[in-house]
Scaffold this motif. Sequence first.
Motif, PDB file in Angstrom:
ATOM      1  N   MET A   1       0.843  -1.201   0.000  1.00  0.00           N
ATOM      2  CA  MET A   1       0.000   0.000   0.000  1.00  0.00           C
ATOM      3  C   MET A   1       0.875   1.245   0.000  1.00  0.00           C
ATOM      4  SD  MET A   1      -2.995   0.857   2.711  1.00  0.00           S
ATOM      5  CE  MET A   1      -3.750   2.447   2.754  1.00  0.00           C
ATOM      6  N   LEU A   2       0.468   2.272  -0.743  1.00  0.00           N
ATOM      7  CA  LEU A   2       1.254   3.489  -0.833  1.00  0.00           C
ATOM      8  C   LEU A   2       1.176   4.286   0.458  1.00  0.00           C
ATOM      9  CD1 LEU A   2       0.392   4.656  -4.464  1.00  0.00           C
ATOM     10  CD2 LEU A   2       2.317   3.265  -3.672  1.00  0.00           C
ATOM     11  N   ARG A   5      -2.760   9.005   0.704  1.00  0.00           N
ATOM     12  CA  ARG A   5      -4.133   8.732   0.261  1.00  0.00           C
ATOM     13  C   ARG A   5      -4.295   9.166  -1.189  1.00  0.00           C
ATOM     14  NH1 ARG A   5      -7.892   8.139   4.334  1.00  0.00           N
ATOM     15  NH2 ARG A   5      -9.424   9.523   3.377  1.00  0.00           N
ATOM     16  N   LEU A   6      -5.146   8.464  -1.907  1.00  0.00           N
ATOM     17  CA  LEU A   6      -5.258   8.632  -3.355  1.00  0.00           C
ATOM     18  C   LEU A   6      -6.474   9.467  -3.744  1.00  0.00           C
ATOM     19  CD1 LEU A   6      -4.463   4.958  -4.421  1.00  0.00           C
ATOM     20  CD2 LEU A   6      -2.867   6.854  -4.048  1.00  0.00           C
ATOM     21  N   CYS A  30      -7.437   4.275   2.199  1.00  0.00           N
ATOM     22  CA  CYS A  30      -6.426   4.578   1.177  1.00  0.00           C
ATOM     23  C   CYS A  30      -6.889   5.645   0.197  1.00  0.00           C
ATOM     24  CB  CYS A  30      -6.051   3.316   0.418  1.00  0.00           C
ATOM     25  SG  CYS A  30      -7.379   2.653  -0.607  1.00  0.00           S
ATOM     26  N   ASP A  53      -4.886  10.445  -9.276  1.00  0.00           N
ATOM     27  CA  ASP A  53      -3.926   9.347  -9.206  1.00  0.00           C
ATOM     28  C   ASP A  53      -4.351   8.162 -10.066  1.00  0.00           C
ATOM     29  OD1 ASP A  53      -2.012  10.394  -7.226  1.00  0.00           O
ATOM     30  OD2 ASP A  53      -3.756  10.397  -5.909  1.00  0.00           O
ATOM     31  N   ARG A 115      -9.170  -2.299  -4.712  1.00  0.00           N
ATOM     32  CA  ARG A 115      -8.192  -1.414  -4.057  1.00  0.00           C
ATOM     33  C   ARG A 115      -6.756  -1.794  -4.428  1.00  0.00           C
ATOM     34  NH1 ARG A 115      -5.356  -2.319   0.231  1.00  0.00           N
ATOM     35  NH2 ARG A 115      -6.659  -4.099   0.811  1.00  0.00           N
ATOM     36  N   ASP A 116      -6.465  -3.110  -4.404  1.00  0.00           N
ATOM     37  CA  ASP A 116      -5.105  -3.542  -4.743  1.00  0.00           C
ATOM     38  C   ASP A 116      -4.759  -3.204  -6.190  1.00  0.00           C
ATOM     39  OD1 ASP A 116      -4.733  -4.506  -2.223  1.00  0.00           O
ATOM     40  OD2 ASP A 116      -5.331  -6.567  -2.720  1.00  0.00           O
ATOM     41  N   THR A 119      -4.008   0.668  -6.316  1.00  0.00           N
ATOM     42  CA  THR A 119      -2.675   0.998  -5.777  1.00  0.00           C
ATOM     43  C   THR A 119      -1.567   0.366  -6.610  1.00  0.00           C
ATOM     44  OG1 THR A 119      -2.873  -0.871  -4.241  1.00  0.00           O
ATOM     45  CG2 THR A 119      -3.523   1.310  -3.432  1.00  0.00           C
ATOM     46  N   LEU A 122      -1.153   2.407  -9.744  1.00  0.00           N
ATOM     47  CA  LEU A 122      -0.457   3.662  -9.449  1.00  0.00           C
ATOM     48  C   LEU A 122       1.035   3.416  -9.223  1.00  0.00           C
ATOM     49  CD1 LEU A 122      -0.617   6.665  -8.992  1.00  0.00           C
ATOM     50  CD2 LEU A 122      -1.168   6.223  -6.594  1.00  0.00           C
ATOM     51  N   ALA A 123       1.334   2.340  -8.449  1.00  0.00           N
ATOM     52  CA  ALA A 123       2.754   2.025  -8.213  1.00  0.00           C
ATOM     53  C   ALA A 123       3.461   1.720  -9.525  1.00  0.00           C
ATOM     54  CB  ALA A 123       2.860   0.837  -7.257  1.00  0.00           C
TER      55      ALA A 123
END
Length: 497
Positions: A1-2, A5-6, A30, A53, A115-116, A119, A122-123
Amino acid sequence: MLGRRLHVLLLENDPGDRDAMCRALDSEGCIDAVETAPTCKDARLRLESAPFDAVLVSPDFDGGNGLRILENVDGVPVICLAAAGNEESAIEALDRGAADVVVKDRSGLYLRLLRDRVTGALAHNRREELCQLLMDTVPNPMVMVTVEGRIAKANASAEKVFGYRKEEMVGRSSSLLLDPDSQKRLARTIEQFVRDPQLGVRLLEGDIFGMSRDGMRFSVEIGLSAAHTWEGFCVCLAIVDLTPWKEAEKQTLARLEKLEDLNQQLAHRNELLGEFAFLASHDLKEPLATVEMFVKFLKEELPRPHPPQATIAMDTVSSTLNRMGKMINDLLALSRYDRSAMRWETFPLDESVDQAIRTLDARLRKSDTEIVRDPLPKVCGDRSLLTQVYQNLICNAIKFSKPELRKVEIGSEQKNGTWVLGVRDYGIGVPPESSREIFLPFKRLHSRMEYDGVGMGLAHCQRIVDLHGGKIWVESEGGKGSHFRFTLGNPTDTTGV
């Protein structure tokens, strides 16, 4: 998790699905904000006015036009929310540049993955940005090519060299940047990487040419290496534009050709100069001989005893004739020095000094000059000419020594693998401003009343040392003696003396 917050833009027609996805995304805190838009037009305005994001879009959004949002998203990962059983829209989304696809199954299990996926997308996007940033720091063009030959990435240097923007290159065939023959060689090399990904770094063989946007063909060198990216297996092309080197090579070759031409002209002029010096010396000697004959005739025919003024005049003429004859002979000898006629051999330089001292033995005894010697190295050169150098330098030292200290030192020292040879005296010295001109032919710093000679000895030394590829110079201060030093450019025995 980053670690932050996104901010997410959610484009979904179904209010129930939209609310369920918002709750799933925010289940662990998140998501900072989830915004929505009623149409693609409104979504574009939001993307232009605020940073997001990630974008979640359903293909059914805005009357089935949801995927059109991909045309307006740059640098933001887009995740397609495909309905179960609608695989065609998922495939279309990926083809149009979506970062990922989440299938909305009826059981709601997709909400756990959403959610995964956000994120993760985004990663991944951040990694891609970092990769692009690193590529852009490389000063030479760098291009990532897929196994199908499609350009996946390009750096800023590639933009400058080839004239295309990155957006214009990505997705197109690598043939955009290479001429046909070079592209074929690249395709064969990529096939080798596909068969054996462990090949390591390879250099594209042969003459390789790039093609710029304006159609200019230029020489390049390309190094290839395997790379694993989100696109899958790729080959990284490190490209060097050889244009500056090729241009420098052309200029160097042109200079070498010009230098060769000048050398030939110089050799021809030197040959003509030698012929002229020979003919001129012969022609000059003839009138001198005639004048000398008349002086001799006058001495024999005039009544004796000769009048004092007549004797002085005839002696002056004879002395002048002798000096002119020596000058002509020295000039002729200087013009005859020729590297091609030199007799090269490796020998102890002490032998040349021995011969020079034997030749000058009478002058050394008469002047009561002391010779102090250090052992000298073996050298490669013309024994006779190097003997002449030492003879002239020792003769100069005798001539200009002070009566109270008549000593000549002959030695050598090794500097950076080169022997520096020298003859030192403790005489009147040479003014610093004259340290170069004394090596010119017929150059004298003193009148004949003070010191005899015609000013050719050092000119001979300069010419002989030049023929050996070396340098000669003098280290001196007026009134404190002179140290004449020289090197020989040809190989010497550096093992010692």
